[in-house]
Design an enzyme around this catalytic site. Structure first.
Site, PDB file in Angstrom:
ATOM      1  N   LYS A   1       1.003  -1.132  -0.058  1.00 24.68           N
ATOM      2  CA  LYS A   1      -0.017   0.105   0.096  1.00 24.68           C
ATOM      3  C   LYS A   1       0.821   1.168  -0.035  1.00 24.68           C
ATOM      4  O   LYS A   1       1.615   1.239   0.695  1.00 24.68           O
ATOM      5  CB  LYS A   1      -0.923   0.037   1.071  1.00 24.68           C
TER       6      LYS A   1
ATOM      7  N   SER B   1      -9.529   1.899   2.877  1.00 26.90           N
ATOM      8  CA  SER B   1      -8.705   2.540   2.159  1.00 26.90           C
ATOM      9  C   SER B   1      -7.859   1.624   1.440  1.00 26.90           C
ATOM     10  O   SER B   1      -7.158   2.149   0.228  1.00 26.90           O
ATOM     11  CB  SER B   1      -8.027   3.741   2.905  1.00 26.90           C
TER      12      SER B   1
ATOM     13  N   SER C   1      -9.822  -0.364   7.175  1.00 26.07           N
ATOM     14  CA  SER C   1      -9.155  -0.248   5.957  1.00 26.07           C
ATOM     15  C   SER C   1      -8.580  -1.582   5.176  1.00 26.07           C
ATOM     16  O   SER C   1      -8.093  -1.411   4.158  1.00 26.07           O
ATOM     17  CB  SER C   1      -8.072   0.845   5.885  1.00 26.07           C
TER      18      SER C   1
END
Lengths: 491, 90, 468
Positions: free
Chosen positions: C67, C142, C166
């Site tokens: 990420k 996210s 997330s």
């Protein structure tokens, strides 16, 4: 009729004896390094980095809390103080805050100061926090003409301990005496080398009577504090006498013009939005730690002063002067270790040596930071004063000559005996002149002459007389030789 | 009621330049959000203390130098004579 | 390591796959082809030289996506934001260092909601990531890129970060396995902070065993993160233990869409049939969890994002001729809408006079939730419920109503607030859209969590790979 001058202080001391910064393992010694060469991702505020609290910083700050009679809580927390400024890498400062609970490293202390022990100031709190970076302006002035600011982060993250007092001071002079004591304490604790440039700073606040409190910032050194306060008090008194209201505000000390002026940017209630730093857990200081700390406390100035008075029988004033500056006290104790004559040596230091030190202060801040065992970069050492005192005690040189020697020694670092030899080269070694002097003395001091045959003390007495008679010009060795010859030839 | 003035002030505190449109939009949206957060008022909380993780002083970092070996200035574009260039002070 | 199939061949195939499908999915912000192939060749060399397996690494050659809010040295890390558009970290996050030491190969950086603030990956400067099961639908957020890339087989495993759900949300929406570890289990050094008292880095994989494998690499105390917990780093194993007491959280199930509740009740039945003691239970204070979460998260983020002033890193905008406050304000106007909203709201709740009303209260609610959870976990080994109260939805559906968007976190925030570990595993489908089951255990009880998850997974057999 003006009453009630109230002065409070906010003193910042760098913890200069720590190896590393408060929240990262960079060198804490940032002075004279190339800009931005003493940084790491943490103190430079890189994304993703976390503060790593320095264990020894807590210890050093705790020592100070103890020395100032503060209570140390069992649980310590760090807070974020949020505001934007180019010298702040994270745009918040990690510090401590007590509004939501007592969690800073020290609270509610008290420090007595001055030789008059009824004077004291209350310590509201002591807190640990990080120093920001340093700003340089493009055209080298704090002007709005500069197109940009230049930033050096080498200092960012260095450990600071802040001492906040209650507004218990009533005169600038008292503040000076207090600050001297603080200096001595942090030196004795070995947590701050106050000689380093920027190691100690002080902001002050002043109010008179019912007037509002005015903060004074940007005072460059402890020495400037007294001047800044005197100026500000005069300013407020003048305004008051003209019935002009004194507003609560922040003013800056202008060192060049020696005035306080309104801060250009209105520091209105900046809302700092304090909250506890999530990346640093609550630090537990167990009672065992606090007890061990008390045992570790080094000798503090007050204790040492009392010891000087009782053990060495020094006077109050002399002791106070010695303790005002730890270097002087150390120098004194080194000197008496060589030649144990405390009263004499203390006097030499306090009466004669001290004016050279005070004159040298001006140069101190610009000098490099190498610590010497002698006094602040002067060439004179403990052994010089020890020998000097000894020579005077033995009547080998007069007090006047000795004072003259000090002037020399400061500059050249020569020992008194070396200087003595030099002066002796221009001494009277003409035997006849000396014999003449001996004749006169022997005639005037008949009983001493008799004693001298048995007692060398009396011989010294005679020598002293001869030196006096010849205004110090006679070579003592030769004179002593001739005296002995004369004493024992008639025997 | 979260007013436009409050949003402007908070924008200033956070150094965010906001358009008039943004100020109006945020005033409405944030008022709703704060209205929801006000839910916290309806639970009795006097007896409890927040939890914080704790560490003993002995578990903290030792005061030993470890200079950073990489280049912290890798992404710093604005420099002069080794300094970092920033905007001028007011 | 399969000797017939070299690391280089494997990585080449991965890179081909990314090239083939990522136009449709948009999971990756950067693909580091050269770096990945180089690393692969190195590993092949080690194997050829007869190096022992443990020196080559437990994750040797495994393709992993990261990420883009986790710092990778020398590889641009943007948080999907203009404010870090050109930021190249000079250091590796601890988890990256550990993965590299174990031989894993970072193939690229994955898309996210800007600064991890969002639940759909719609708030990214690089466009939305699409759900591989139906590209008109959101992948969750996210860590949308992390979930989608694994589902689309663009990498074997990925790392995401979980502040309020997330990692688990995209795992649920993309039918893969995602874990939020216990707070303090995995180092956050190198994770670009959004809300530091709530977040953890977590792995996403197609199976529980993949996730366990990554956890064995990245877990442990770190001197660079003083919130990690002291003690021996555990080694997690794959155990299929049937003797688990399971508690179903009533409030969560009742608050979810009917298809989801149905799926969760079926899951409960499955556990029963496998010999577990199952019971419905209640957590009364859960209704305050979301308010507590957003108060704390927004407050912390407003301060964590203050450092983005474009002076030391950022994008092209010279400070020349600007006054400093004007510069800061101008530069920071480049944050996206959701980020600005959270910064302003966060400043509000921390501002003078409001600390006691919001932030302090929210922290106290956390303590109450913790008390309740600890008490429940005396009776039960694990607590289950839906990961999400809704099925994946279409792009744009919730983006204009911030509060509506925040509501979908309602089941995931409890684990962040209380610090306990939580995993989302595929539980079924409805209308061809994935449903995730959430399993929670006590602090540092990841092994129990894995036991339960593995037990369910081996019986439930839910599809993990969409047709692309």
């Amino acid at each position: 009729m003006l009453s009630g001058i109230k002065i409070g202080l906010e003193i910042h001391c760098q913890l200069t004896y720590l190896q590393t910064k408060l929240f990262c393992p960079c060198y804490s010694d940032y002075r004279f390094k190339t800009p931005n060469s003493n940084i790491c991702p943490i103190c430079y505020g890189h994304p993703g980095t976390l503060p790593l609290l320095n264990k020894d910083a807590l210890e050093h700050a705790s020592l100070l809390s103890n020395a100032l009679g503060c209570k140390i809580p069992n649980e310590i927390i760090f807070y974020r103080k949020n505001y934007f400024y180019p010298d702040l890498p994270k745009n918040f400062q990690l510090t401590q805050y007590n509004a939501y609970g007592i969690t800073s490293i020290g609270v509610d202390g008290k420090l007595e100061y001055g030789t008059d022990t009824t004077k004291s100031a209350r310590i509201r709190r002591i807190q640990l926090e990080e120093d920001p970076g340093r700003l340089v302006y493009e055209d080298n002035s704090m002007g709005s003409n500069s197109f940009y600011t230049l930033i050096d982060y080498n200092r960012a993250g260095v450990s600071l301990v802040e001492i906040v007092t209650e507004p218990d001071f009533t005169t600038p002079k008292d503040v000076r005496i207090f600050l001297n004591k603080i200096t001595s304490i942090v030196e004795h604790l070995r947590i701050c080398d106050t000689r380093l440039e920027g190691a100690v700073r002080c902001d002050a606040n002043v109010s008179i009577g019912e007037g509002k409190k005015v903060e004074i910032k940007n005072i460059g050194s402890f020495k400037e504090v007294e001047k800044a306060l005197s100026y500000e008090i005069t300013r407020q008194k003048t305004m008051s006498s003209r019935e002009i209201e004194i507003k609560a505000e922040t003013r800056h000390w202008d060192d060049a013009r020696k005035i306080t002026k309104q801060a250009r940017v209105k520091e209105t209630e900046e809302d700092y939005r304090y909250f506890p730093e999530p990346d640093i857990p609550t630090i537990v200081l167990e009672n065992s730690f606090l007890l061990a700390l008390k045992r570790k406390m080094p000798e503090l100035p007050d204790e040492r002063r009392r010891r000087f008075i009782t053990t060495y029988e020094l006077g109050d004033h002399v002791s106070q002067v010695l303790l005002d500056n730890k270097d002087l006290a150390d120098f004194f104790e080194s000197a008496i270790a060589i030649y144990p004559s405390p009263k004499a040596i203390a006097n030499w230091i306090v009466s004669d040596l001290i004016k050279f030190i005070n004159a040298d202060d001006h140069n101190r801040s610009e000098r490099n930071h190498h610590r010497s065992t002698s006094i602040s970069g002067l060439k004179i050492e403990a052994k010089h004063i020890a020998e000097l005192a000894k020579l005077v005690d033995q009547n080998i040189i007069s007090r006047t000559t000795a004072k003259g020697f000090i002037n020399q020694m400061i500059k050249t670092g020569e020992m008194p005996s070396q200087l003595l030899q030099k002066t002796n080269a221009s001494k009277i070694d003409d035997k006849n002149i000396i014999l003449d002097a001996i004749e006169i003395v022997f005639r005037d001091e008949k009983s001493a002459v008799n004693d001298a045959r048995q007692n060398s003390k009396a011989t010294n007495f005679l020598l002293g007389k001869i030196i006096h008679l010849t205004k110090g010009k006679v070579d003592p060795k030769i004179a002593l030789d001739l005296i002995n010859k004369k004493l024992f030839e008639s025997a | 009621m979260v007013s436009r003035d409050e949003i402007k002030h908070l924008g200033w505190l956070s150094r965010l330049e906001l358009t008039e449109e943004e100020i109006s939009k945020y005033a409405l949206q944030i008022e709703k959000i704060i209205g929801y957060l006000d839910k916290l008022d309806s639970i009795s909380l006097s007896e409890i203390e927040p939890i914080r993780s704790k560490k003993n002083i002995s578990e903290l970092r030792k005061d030993r130098i470890q200079p950073f070996k990489g280049d912290p200035l890798l992404s710093s574009k604005y420099r002069k004579d080794g300094f970092i260039k920033g905007p001028r002070l007011s | 390591m399969n000797q017939e199939f070299s690391a280089e061949e494997y990585i080449s195939q991965i890179l081909e796959r990314i090239e083939k499908v990522d136009d449709k999915i948009n999971a990756f912000i950067i693909v580091d082809s050269n770096g990945a192939l180089e690393k692969a060749r190195l590993i092949d060399k080690k194997v050829r030289n007869g190096e022992h397996a443990k020196d080559v690494g437990s994750l040797a050659g495994v393709a992993i996506g990261i990420k883009d809010n986790i710092c990778t040295k020398g590889l641009r890390t943007t948080c999907a934001s203009k404010m870090l558009q050109d930021y190249v970290p000079p250091y590796d996050a601890t988890v990256i260092k550990k993965l590299k030491d174990d031989g894993a190969i970072v193939v690229g950086k994955l898309n996210l909601d800007e600064f991890a603030m969002g639940s759909t990956t719609e708030f990214s400067m690089y466009g939305s990531t699409r759900n591989p099961w139906n590209t008109s639908y959101v992948p969750g957020g996210s860590s949308g890129g992390s979930g989608a890339s694994v589902a689309a087989s663009e990498c074997a495993i990925s790392l995401g970060s979980d502040t309020g759900g997330s990692v688990r949300c995209p795992a649920s929406f993309c039918s893969v396995v995602g874990l939020k570890p216990t707070y303090g289990r995995v180092s956050r050094f190198g994770l670009i902070s959004y809300a530091n008292s709530l977040e953890q880095i977590g792995p996403i994989g197609k199976t529980v065993s993949d996730v366990v494998m990554v956890m064995n690499s990245i877990s442990g105390m770190d001197n660079n993160d003083q919130t990690t917990v002291d003690g021996e780093t555990p080694k997690y194993s794959l155990q299929s233990n049937g003797n688990i007491r399971v508690g179903l959280l009533k409030e969560m199930v009742e608050g979810a869409d009917p298809e989801i509740s149905k799926c969760v009740y079926s899951a409960m039945d499955l556990f029963s049939n496998l010999g577990c003691r199952c019971e419905e239970t209640s957590m009364k204070s859960i209704e305050y969890a979301l308010a507590s979460y957003y108060t704390i998260a927004m407050a912390e983020s407003s301060s964590n994002l203050a450092r983005y002033d474009n002076i030391r890193y950022g994008f092209d905008l010279s400070p020349d001729n600007y006054e400093c406050n004007a510069y800061f304000a101008k530069v920071r106007s480049n944050f996206g809408q959701e980020v600005k909203r959270r910064i302003i709201t966060g400043s509000y709740v921390l501002s003078s006079g409001y600390y006691g009303k919001y932030y302090l209260k929210a922290q106290k609610v956390r303590a109450i939730l913790k008390q309740e959870i600890v008490s429940l976990l005396k009776t039960f080994d694990v607590l289950i419920g839906p990961t999400m109260p809704v099925l994946p939805f279409k792009f744009g559906e919730k983006i204009d109503d911030p509060l509506k968007m925040y509501m979908i976190d309602i089941d995931t925030v409890v684990a962040n607030l209380t610090g306990i570990p939580s995993i989302s595993i595929p539980a079924g489908f409805s209308k061809n859209l994935p449903i995730g089951l959430q399993i929670m255990a006590g602090e540092f009880q990841e092994q129990i969590l894995f036991n339960a998850a593995l037990l369910f997974e081996s019986s439930a057999n839910v599809q993990r790979s969409p047709d692309l």
